[in-house]
Design an enzyme around this catalytic site. Structure first.
Site: not given
Ligand code: IPE
Ligand code: IPE
Ligand code: MG
Length: 247
Positions: A26, A43, A137
């Protein structure tokens, strides 16, 4: 640090390497906005950081690495972001797969494939087939994954078997139920890491984390390196796991 900990309580520390580490990757969006960049760039850098986690896992002797790449709820993000993420996944599955295969990595994808494009589904089947005999792995990518969805479809599968007379519902065991989960055959995670400072699971492996250790780190996912992985493994080694019994 490890020495001090072992002096405090040498008998109760498990110094075992985790067999299975799962990561909620995240913070890509925040990484990008801190730099006034588009989320897509976050991303992209996030996808590049996967390499460090794999190297960290191999170095530590971890057998299974599960990465939460796209949740069932992430489909509700703006169409442009969903398409950026799917593009990156497609690229990863086609470009990275050769080097993963060379390194002895087996790939498994868990999640609901119905919503994925035909092209992505095809590259998943190909990648899983190509790497199925690799044993260094197992890299599990949770894609279009939601844990409640997983548990619900397992419950349905069990109900169908019971209705058909293939299973006695009174005799149903946890092991039999687990066979219906996406993660069948994969041991439960020993360690769950979530980056970016958020402290929640966001619908990730709800059944499987019953006795996992949790580690929440402030590092944003694109900044995560194999050194971060190594220190997470060290923290894990200091944890005392009790499984409900007295030490
Ligand atoms: C969780 O992250 C999903 C992934 C990392 C793929 P999100 O950014 O979607 O989760 P929330 O919305 O903060 O709970
Ligand atoms: C994690 O990063 C990737 C996915 C959930 C696909 P985020 O896109 O959730 O990044 P933040 O949480 O907004 O920083
Ligand atoms: Mg996120």
């Amino acid at each position: 640090m490890a020495l001090a900990a072992s002096l405090i309580d040498p008998m109760n520390k498990s110094h075992d390497t985790p067999r299975h580490v799962a990561i909620v990757m995240d913070g890509n969006g925040r990484w990008a906005s801190k730099r006034s960049l588009a989320r897509a760039m976050g991303h992209k850098r996030g996808a590049e950081a996967v390499r460090g986690a794999i190297e960290g896992a191999v170095d530590a002797g971890v057998e299974y690495l599960t990465l939460y790449a796209f949740s069932s709820e992430n489909w509700n993000r703006p169409a442009e972001e969903v398409s950026d993420l799917m593009g990156l996944l497609k690229l990863y599955l086609t470009r990275e797969i050769k080097s993963l295969h060379k390194e002895g990595v087996r790939l498994r994808i868990i999640g609901n494939r119905d919503r994925l494009s035909a092209e992505i589904k095809k590259s998943i089947t190909k990648a899983e087939e190509l790497t199925k005999n690799n044993g260094r792995l197992t890299l599990v990518i949770a894609l279009s994954y939601g844990s409640r969805d997983e548990i619900l479809q397992a419950a349905k599968a069990v109900a169908i078997k019971a209705t058909a007379g293939d299973l006695d519902i009174d005799q149903l065991t946890e092991e039999q139920f687990e066979r219906e989960l996406f993660t069948h055959g994969i041991p439960d995670p020993d360690l769950i890491i979530r980056t970016s400072g958020e402290q929640r699971l966001s619908n990730f492996l709800l059944w499987q984390v019953a006795y996992s250790e949790f580690l929440f780190v402030d590092t944003l996912w694109p900044d995560f390196t194999k050194e971060h992985f190594a220190s997470a493994v060290k923290v894990f080694a200091m944890r005392e796991r009790r499984y409900g019994v007295r030490p």
